[in-house]
Enzyme design. Structure first.
Site, PDB file in Angstrom:
ATOM      1  N   ILE A 153       0.662  -0.593  -0.372  1.00  0.00           N
ATOM      2  CA  ILE A 153       0.548  -0.165   0.244  1.00  0.00           C
ATOM      3  C   ILE A 153       0.859   1.466  -0.202  1.00  0.00           C
ATOM      4  O   ILE A 153       0.174   2.133  -0.531  1.00  0.00           O
ATOM      5  CB  ILE A 153      -0.777  -0.067   1.076  1.00  0.00           C
ATOM      6  CG1 ILE A 153      -1.756  -1.021   1.413  1.00  0.00           C
ATOM      7  CG2 ILE A 153      -1.969   1.126   1.265  1.00  0.00           C
ATOM      8  CD1 ILE A 153      -2.812  -1.322   2.598  1.00  0.00           C
TER       9      ILE A 153
ATOM     10  N   GLY B 234       8.214  -4.980   3.618  1.00  0.00           N
ATOM     11  CA  GLY B 234       8.498  -4.374   2.671  1.00  0.00           C
ATOM     12  C   GLY B 234       9.818  -5.100   1.509  1.00  0.00           C
ATOM     13  O   GLY B 234      10.651  -5.756   1.756  1.00  0.00           O
TER      14      GLY B 234
ATOM     15  N   ASN C 260       5.317  -3.642  17.612  1.00  0.00           N
ATOM     16  CA  ASN C 260       4.504  -2.752  15.921  1.00  0.00           C
ATOM     17  C   ASN C 260       4.393  -1.728  16.104  1.00  0.00           C
ATOM     18  O   ASN C 260       4.723  -0.834  15.585  1.00  0.00           O
ATOM     19  CB  ASN C 260       5.538  -3.853  15.007  1.00  0.00           C
ATOM     20  CG  ASN C 260       5.761  -3.836  13.808  1.00  0.00           C
ATOM     21  OD1 ASN C 260       6.739  -2.410  13.847  1.00  0.00           O
ATOM     22  ND2 ASN C 260       5.582  -4.197  12.843  1.00  0.00           N
TER      23      ASN C 260
ATOM     24  N   THR D  17      -8.084   0.198   9.853  1.00  0.00           N
ATOM     25  CA  THR D  17      -8.340  -1.178   9.496  1.00  0.00           C
ATOM     26  C   THR D  17      -9.996  -1.393   9.712  1.00  0.00           C
ATOM     27  O   THR D  17     -10.028  -0.958  10.961  1.00  0.00           O
ATOM     28  CB  THR D  17      -7.262  -1.922   9.340  1.00  0.00           C
ATOM     29  OG1 THR D  17      -8.223  -3.412   9.222  1.00  0.00           O
ATOM     30  CG2 THR D  17      -7.492  -2.287  11.009  1.00  0.00           C
TER      31      THR D  17
ATOM     32  N   TYR E   2      -4.446  -7.565  15.947  1.00  0.00           N
ATOM     33  CA  TYR E   2      -4.309  -6.317  15.098  1.00  0.00           C
ATOM     34  C   TYR E   2      -5.613  -5.113  15.202  1.00  0.00           C
ATOM     35  O   TYR E   2      -5.130  -3.714  15.128  1.00  0.00           O
ATOM     36  CB  TYR E   2      -4.125  -7.538  13.512  1.00  0.00           C
ATOM     37  CG  TYR E   2      -4.142  -6.326  12.495  1.00  0.00           C
ATOM     38  CD1 TYR E   2      -3.224  -6.102  12.282  1.00  0.00           C
ATOM     39  CD2 TYR E   2      -5.529  -6.489  11.349  1.00  0.00           C
ATOM     40  CE1 TYR E   2      -3.540  -5.157  10.691  1.00  0.00           C
ATOM     41  CE2 TYR E   2      -5.590  -5.747  10.531  1.00  0.00           C
ATOM     42  CZ  TYR E   2      -4.238  -4.484  10.487  1.00  0.00           C
ATOM     43  OH  TYR E   2      -4.335  -3.637   9.231  1.00  0.00           O
TER      44      TYR E   2
ATOM     45  N   PHE F  71     -10.215  -0.887   4.062  1.00  0.00           N
ATOM     46  CA  PHE F  71     -11.279  -2.418   3.984  1.00  0.00           C
ATOM     47  C   PHE F  71     -10.449  -3.453   3.466  1.00  0.00           C
ATOM     48  O   PHE F  71      -8.839  -3.028   3.584  1.00  0.00           O
ATOM     49  CB  PHE F  71     -12.729  -2.451   3.320  1.00  0.00           C
ATOM     50  CG  PHE F  71     -13.455  -1.804   4.491  1.00  0.00           C
ATOM     51  CD1 PHE F  71     -13.931  -0.266   5.253  1.00  0.00           C
ATOM     52  CD2 PHE F  71     -14.905  -2.572   5.089  1.00  0.00           C
ATOM     53  CE1 PHE F  71     -14.618   0.003   5.989  1.00  0.00           C
ATOM     54  CE2 PHE F  71     -15.551  -2.515   5.916  1.00  0.00           C
ATOM     55  CZ  PHE F  71     -15.101  -0.997   6.818  1.00  0.00           C
ATOM     56  N   ASN F  72     -10.883  -4.347   2.740  1.00  0.00           N
ATOM     57  CA  ASN F  72      -9.335  -5.436   1.517  1.00  0.00           C
ATOM     58  C   ASN F  72      -9.048  -4.725   0.196  1.00  0.00           C
ATOM     59  O   ASN F  72      -9.556  -5.040  -0.727  1.00  0.00           O
ATOM     60  CB  ASN F  72     -10.635  -6.901   1.558  1.00  0.00           C
ATOM     61  CG  ASN F  72     -10.399  -7.759   2.824  1.00  0.00           C
ATOM     62  OD1 ASN F  72     -11.514  -6.971   4.032  1.00  0.00           O
ATOM     63  ND2 ASN F  72      -9.977  -8.642   3.071  1.00  0.00           N
TER      64      ASN F  72
ATOM     65  N   LEU G  44      -6.462 -13.180   0.648  1.00  0.00           N
ATOM     66  CA  LEU G  44      -7.866 -14.048  -0.390  1.00  0.00           C
ATOM     67  C   LEU G  44      -6.785 -14.175  -2.027  1.00  0.00           C
ATOM     68  O   LEU G  44      -6.832 -15.500  -2.522  1.00  0.00           O
ATOM     69  CB  LEU G  44      -8.960 -13.958  -0.027  1.00  0.00           C
ATOM     70  CG  LEU G  44      -9.740 -14.643  -1.166  1.00  0.00           C
ATOM     71  CD1 LEU G  44     -10.240 -16.334  -0.669  1.00  0.00           C
ATOM     72  CD2 LEU G  44     -11.864 -14.394  -0.490  1.00  0.00           C
TER      73      LEU G  44
HETATM   74  N1  UDP Z   1      -9.382 -16.643   3.255  1.00  0.00           N
HETATM   75  C1  UDP Z   1      -9.737 -17.739   3.089  1.00  0.00           C
HETATM   76  N2  UDP Z   1      -8.451 -18.807   2.200  1.00  0.00           N
HETATM   77  C2  UDP Z   1      -7.437 -18.256   2.455  1.00  0.00           C
HETATM   78  C3  UDP Z   1      -7.478 -16.864   2.347  1.00  0.00           C
HETATM   79  C4  UDP Z   1      -8.594 -15.600   3.305  1.00  0.00           C
HETATM   80  O1  UDP Z   1     -10.682 -18.847   2.880  1.00  0.00           O
HETATM   81  O2  UDP Z   1      -6.653 -18.831   1.690  1.00  0.00           O
HETATM   82  C5  UDP Z   1     -10.392 -16.022   3.951  1.00  0.00           C
HETATM   83  C6  UDP Z   1     -10.643 -14.987   4.951  1.00  0.00           C
HETATM   84  O3  UDP Z   1     -10.568 -16.206   6.257  1.00  0.00           O
HETATM   85  C7  UDP Z   1     -11.022 -14.257   5.045  1.00  0.00           C
HETATM   86  C8  UDP Z   1     -11.621 -13.448   3.493  1.00  0.00           C
HETATM   87  O4  UDP Z   1     -10.958 -14.754   2.816  1.00  0.00           O
HETATM   88  O5  UDP Z   1     -12.225 -14.660   4.816  1.00  0.00           O
HETATM   89  C9  UDP Z   1     -10.038 -12.011   3.334  1.00  0.00           C
HETATM   90  O6  UDP Z   1      -8.804 -12.836   4.564  1.00  0.00           O
HETATM   91  P1  UDP Z   1      -7.711 -11.588   3.888  1.00  0.00           P
HETATM   92  O7  UDP Z   1      -6.339 -12.784   4.681  1.00  0.00           O
HETATM   93  O8  UDP Z   1      -7.357 -12.053   2.458  1.00  0.00           O
HETATM   94  O9  UDP Z   1      -7.977 -10.405   4.592  1.00  0.00           O
HETATM   95  P2  UDP Z   1      -8.880 -10.103   5.904  1.00  0.00           P
HETATM   96  O10 UDP Z   1      -9.859  -9.976   5.534  1.00  0.00           O
HETATM   97  O11 UDP Z   1      -8.159 -10.971   6.664  1.00  0.00           O
HETATM   98  O12 UDP Z   1      -7.455  -8.508   6.253  1.00  0.00           O
END
Ligand code: UDP
Length: 346
Positions: A13, A38, A101, A126, A152, A180-181, A207
């Site tokens: 980011i 990084g 951290n 976040t 976190y 968000f994501n 994900l």
């Molecule tokens: N997730 C999943 N499998 C993976 C990675 C993530 O099912 O290999 C799910 C995770 O449990 C969450 C969503 O995808 O419900 C988004 O997760 P991510 O780690 O991308 O972002 P977060 O929302 O945790 O910051």
């Protein structure tokens, strides 16, 4: 000359936000990054594209002496603070590292800002600060109570409080952006000339990145963490935002600070949610690749649904998202993932 200080500028980011600022301002940037998560390649990309506008310091934020030297030497107009640990699951296993951290280092950074009279601070927060809100709701606005369910989120929430309390006393302004994501890769990448910026990770946890690593053959399979959530298909719902739109939200936050000279908190997302299953199906559709997906147990610390109500940032700033489209997010991330695979195979 005044400078913008960017902590964590070599991260995903941080580097995309730096690109946005380099393109749209004339500033010089001071980047502090210890390269723990990084990548120097991100910095090299930016330094190649924008000559002589970035000074890099390979320091950790807990190196108080070195940090103070920077504040002492340069006239800093604004701090963009990205450097942080960012894995929800990891935070449940090593919470103290997260508090050190994320919260303690942020406190020290804020202290330096007060000492050297820095007037503007933009903080990467976040959606995890909201935890899992109770009751019926479609999206989360900034007035929802903060109730993080993992270290976190708590470490970021505490940093928000520290920022809020100290800004009142020491007379500076902040914008807190609750992400968000985020996913996707820089939209003006020039793959032909090996000039590309995107999401690099030593150990992917997110994900879309993981699904794409399956699509390019870097991984054999992936898992879905839980299918028993109270959502339409039982998997978690998230609001996925393109990295360039998240980056431009920082520029809008900066302009907001300069124009309004007041603090504020904004969600940054598209107000649209997708389930884990929907995202994986979309990755398969966009990439035309199939891969094995297993059903696994729930991941610690995961809320069922996080969708931003983004009306506030749209109303108060000039932010105009451009890539509000899951396919575009995935396509850009896929292009970058193919590029990474080809570079690594060379
Ligand atoms: N997730 C999943 N499998 C993976 C990675 C993530 O099912 O290999 C799910 C995770 O449990 C969450 C969503 O995808 O419900 C988004 O997760 P991510 O780690 O991308 O972002 P977060 O929302 O945790 O910051």
């Amino acid at each position: 000359m005044s400078f913008i200080l960017v902590t964590g500028g070599c991260g995903y980011i941080g580097s995309h936000t730096l690109l946005e600022f380099l393109k749209n301002t004339n500033h010089h940037f001071l980047v502090i990054d210890n390269l723990s998560t990084g990548f120097i390649q991100n910095l090299e990309y930016l330094q190649n594209r924008f000559k002589n506008r970035i000074t890099f310091f390979n320091y950790s934020l807990n190196n108080k002496e070195k940090l103070e030297q920077i504040f002492h030497t340069y006239n800093i107009e604004c701090v963009l603070h990205f450097a942080a640990s960012l894995s929800v699951e990891e935070s449940t296993k090593i919470p103290l590292e997260y508090y050190k951290n994320n919260t303690i280092n942020t406190t020290f950074l804020i202290e330096l800002c007060t000492k050297y009279n820095i007037k503007n601070f933009i903080f990467s927060s976040t959606a995890a600060v909201y935890g899992q809100p109770e009751g019926e709701f479609e999206s989360i606005d900034e007035n929802f109570s903060l109730n993080p369910i993992n270290p976190y989120g708590t470490s970021k929430m505490m940093s928000e409080f520290i920022l809020k309390d100290s800004s009142k006393i020491y007379n500076f302004n902040y914008v807190i952006l609750r992400y968000f994501n985020v996913a996707g890769a820089n939209m003006d990448n020039d793959f032909l000339h090996s000039r590309a910026l995107g999401q690099r990770s030593k150990n992917a946890i997110h994900l879309i990145k993981i699904a794409l690593e399956c699509a390019v053959g870097k991984r054999e399979k992936m898992g879905i963490y839980g299918i028993n959530y109270n959502t339409k298909d039982g998997t978690c719902i998230r609001d996925y935002i393109h990295i360039n739109d998240l980056a431009s939200a920082h520029l809008s936050a900066y302009q907001y600070l300069l124009q309004n000279k007041q603090s504020n908190i904004f969600n940054v997302g598209y107000s649209k949610g997708y389930s884990v299953k929907e995202v994986i199906d979309k990755v398969k559709e966009v990439t035309k690749q199939d891969f094995l997906v297993e059903i696994l147990g729930n991941r610690a610390g995961d809320p069922a649904k996080l969708i931003a109500d983004n009306r506030k940032i749209l109303q108060y700033t000039n932010w105009q998202p451009k890539y509000n489209h899951l396919e575009k997010i995935i396509q850009s991330a896929y292009d970058f993932e193919c590029y990474l695979r080809d570079v690594e195979n060379e």
